[in-house]
Design a protein around this motif. Structure first.
Motif, PDB file in Angstrom:
ATOM      1  N   TYR A  57      -2.587  -4.973   3.755  1.00  0.00           N
ATOM      2  CA  TYR A  57      -2.126  -4.131   4.873  1.00  0.00           C
ATOM      3  C   TYR A  57      -2.296  -4.813   6.227  1.00  0.00           C
ATOM      4  N   VAL A  69       9.857   5.852   6.963  1.00  0.00           N
ATOM      5  CA  VAL A  69       8.810   5.714   5.936  1.00  0.00           C
ATOM      6  C   VAL A  69       8.035   7.021   5.745  1.00  0.00           C
ATOM      7  N   ARG A  70       8.620   8.104   6.234  1.00  0.00           N
ATOM      8  CA  ARG A  70       8.101   9.463   6.053  1.00  0.00           C
ATOM      9  C   ARG A  70       6.687   9.623   6.624  1.00  0.00           C
ATOM     10  N   GLY A 126      -1.466   4.229   0.263  1.00  0.00           N
ATOM     11  CA  GLY A 126      -0.003   4.239   0.301  1.00  0.00           C
ATOM     12  C   GLY A 126       0.530   4.416   1.714  1.00  0.00           C
ATOM     13  N   GLN A 127      -0.125   5.285   2.494  1.00  0.00           N
ATOM     14  CA  GLN A 127       0.299   5.494   3.878  1.00  0.00           C
ATOM     15  C   GLN A 127       0.080   4.238   4.713  1.00  0.00           C
ATOM     16  N   GLN A 184       0.105   1.184   3.641  1.00  0.00           N
ATOM     17  CA  GLN A 184       1.099   0.176   3.269  1.00  0.00           C
ATOM     18  C   GLN A 184       2.449   0.489   3.899  1.00  0.00           C
ATOM     19  N   ARG A 185       2.779   1.783   4.035  1.00  0.00           N
ATOM     20  CA  ARG A 185       4.042   2.147   4.676  1.00  0.00           C
ATOM     21  C   ARG A 185       4.020   1.841   6.173  1.00  0.00           C
ATOM     22  N   PHE A 232       4.553  -1.856   6.433  1.00  0.00           N
ATOM     23  CA  PHE A 232       5.969  -2.153   6.191  1.00  0.00           C
ATOM     24  C   PHE A 232       6.789  -1.844   7.447  1.00  0.00           C
ATOM     25  N   ALA A 233       6.547  -0.682   8.055  1.00  0.00           N
ATOM     26  CA  ALA A 233       7.274  -0.305   9.276  1.00  0.00           C
ATOM     27  C   ALA A 233       7.025  -1.327  10.390  1.00  0.00           C
ATOM     28  N   MET A 274       7.193   3.039  -3.134  1.00  0.00           N
ATOM     29  CA  MET A 274       7.366   1.933  -2.199  1.00  0.00           C
ATOM     30  C   MET A 274       8.451   0.971  -2.676  1.00  0.00           C
ATOM     31  N   GLU A 290      11.559   2.337  -1.517  1.00  0.00           N
ATOM     32  CA  GLU A 290      11.625   2.156  -0.067  1.00  0.00           C
ATOM     33  C   GLU A 290      12.108   0.748   0.282  1.00  0.00           C
ATOM     34  N   TYR A 348      15.643  -0.334   2.014  1.00  0.00           N
ATOM     35  CA  TYR A 348      15.659  -1.110   3.253  1.00  0.00           C
ATOM     36  C   TYR A 348      16.554  -2.338   3.104  1.00  0.00           C
TER      37      TYR A 348
END
Length: 348
Positions: free
Chosen positions: A87, A124-125, A140-141, A143-144, A147-148, A175, A178, A182
């Motif tokens: 991350y 990414v919600r 998970g959050q 990692q999102r 990613f963002a 993911m 996702e 993308y």
């Protein structure tokens, strides 16, 4: 729409002291292509990615992005986005500031930063998590968020180093979707590193299977899976059965002339578990042999059969759920068959 760029490795070598990690490494990645470097630990895949990112100096050769050499450029000058396995969020910054960081570095206006960050978090919600700190997020959050942050400035090339390996199964699948979305929407060139074959098969335009610092085979996921070039690739991608020379002794009737007897004698004839058929009437092109069912494993989406041939060789057959009405049990004697064109002759 994100701009994309081709990536080229030309004769790249990387040495750590007396140890050569990559040797004469050559790879052409087309603009907008999703290429996965797949291999076990020590195969050189992460080293190749780090060389592209600028985190590792190359000993020989050249690396170019967008037809421009980047070998002598610092990481921040290469215009790439990077998603790490760990991350790497800034713990003292909230989610908004973490995602905004690349834009602030590039001196975007305050209004443009706000617009882009809100857009990225919505994608990414995580729109309602802008003011949370990283320690308040699940894996998970986080990692999102990472990613963002990596894609917020629309890099021409996105590098991903085992980004899903720390997540549980459901988060990995979410993911994965996702990342696939993308890539489809942005057209960004993506270089993805993993040792997970299912990630490679589901995400990639092409897969480069690596071993010993070299690319052993590069092709589409379907070709890599259906027609592996070597025993190593066949064994690393999915499950397979290697038929030995003793296998010829348990075939019912004559061994078909089309079968590669040289590969069979060397134990280099491969057949995937889903191509072995149990109790199905054989056609003229089938190889048929007798087995005993050693074990039955119900896996939900499929059922896996462990089979023992008359010569003692253990084989695996796999049936998708709902494709067979017959119930088989341990100890059942069965006929097993496969089509010749489903068997693959491999090199060592």
């Amino acid at each position: 729409m994100t701009h994309n760029a081709p990536v080229t490795f030309t004769g790249v070598a990387i040495k750590y002291g007396a140890t050569t990690v990559l040797s004469d490494f050559n790879l052409d990645i087309k603009a907008g292509e999703f290429v996965t470097l797949l291999g076990p630990s020590g195969s050189g895949k992460t080293t190749a990615l780090n060389a592209l990112a600028g985190f590792v100096d190359i000993s020989a050769g050249d690396i170019s992005i967008g037809n421009k050499s980047v070998s002598r450029l610092a990481p921040e000058e290469r215009g790439i986005g990077m998603v790490f396995q760990s991350y790497s969020l800034f713990p003292h910054m909230n989610v908004f500031d973490n995602v905004a960081f690349p834009l602030k570095l590039r001196k975007y206006s305050r209004s443009e930063i706000r617009r882009r960050v809100e857009e990225a978090l919505a994608k990414v919600r995580l729109a309602d998590f802008a003011l949370r700190m990283p320690k308040e997020l699940s894996g998970g959050q986080r990692q999102r968020v990472a990613f963002a942050r990596a894609v917020i400035f629309e890099p021409p090339v996105l590098l991903m180093d085992e980004p899903l390996s720390a997540l549980d199964l459901k988060l990995r699948e979410a993911m994965r979707l996702e990342i696939k979305r993308y890539h489809s929407e942005s057209g960004c060139t993506i270089v993805f590193v993993t040792h997970d074959q299912s990630e490679a098969l589901s995400l990639s335009d092409r897969i480069a299977v690596m071993g010993g610092g070299k690319i052993l085979q590069i092709d589409t996921p379907k070709v890599i899976y259906d027609r592996p070039s070597s025993k190593f690739v066949a064994d690393f991608i999915g499950q397979t059965n290697f038929l030995t020379s003793e296998f010829a002794n348990c075939v019912s009737g004559p061994l078909k002339q089309d079968i590669d007897l040289g590969a069979l004698r060397a134990g280099n004839l491969s057949i995937r578990p889903e191509h072995l058929r149990i109790g199905v009437p054989a056609s003229d092109t089938d190889i048929v042999f007798d087995c005993e069912i050693d074990e039955v494993l119900f896996l939900g989406e499929s059922t896996e059969f462990s089979l023992k041939s008359k010569t003692g060789q253990m084989l695996i057959a796999k049936y998708p759920a709902g494709t067979s009405d017959r119930v088989y049990r341990r100890g059942d004697k069965v006929h097993v068959s496969f089509r010749l064109n489903d068997a693959v002759s491999l090199s060592d």
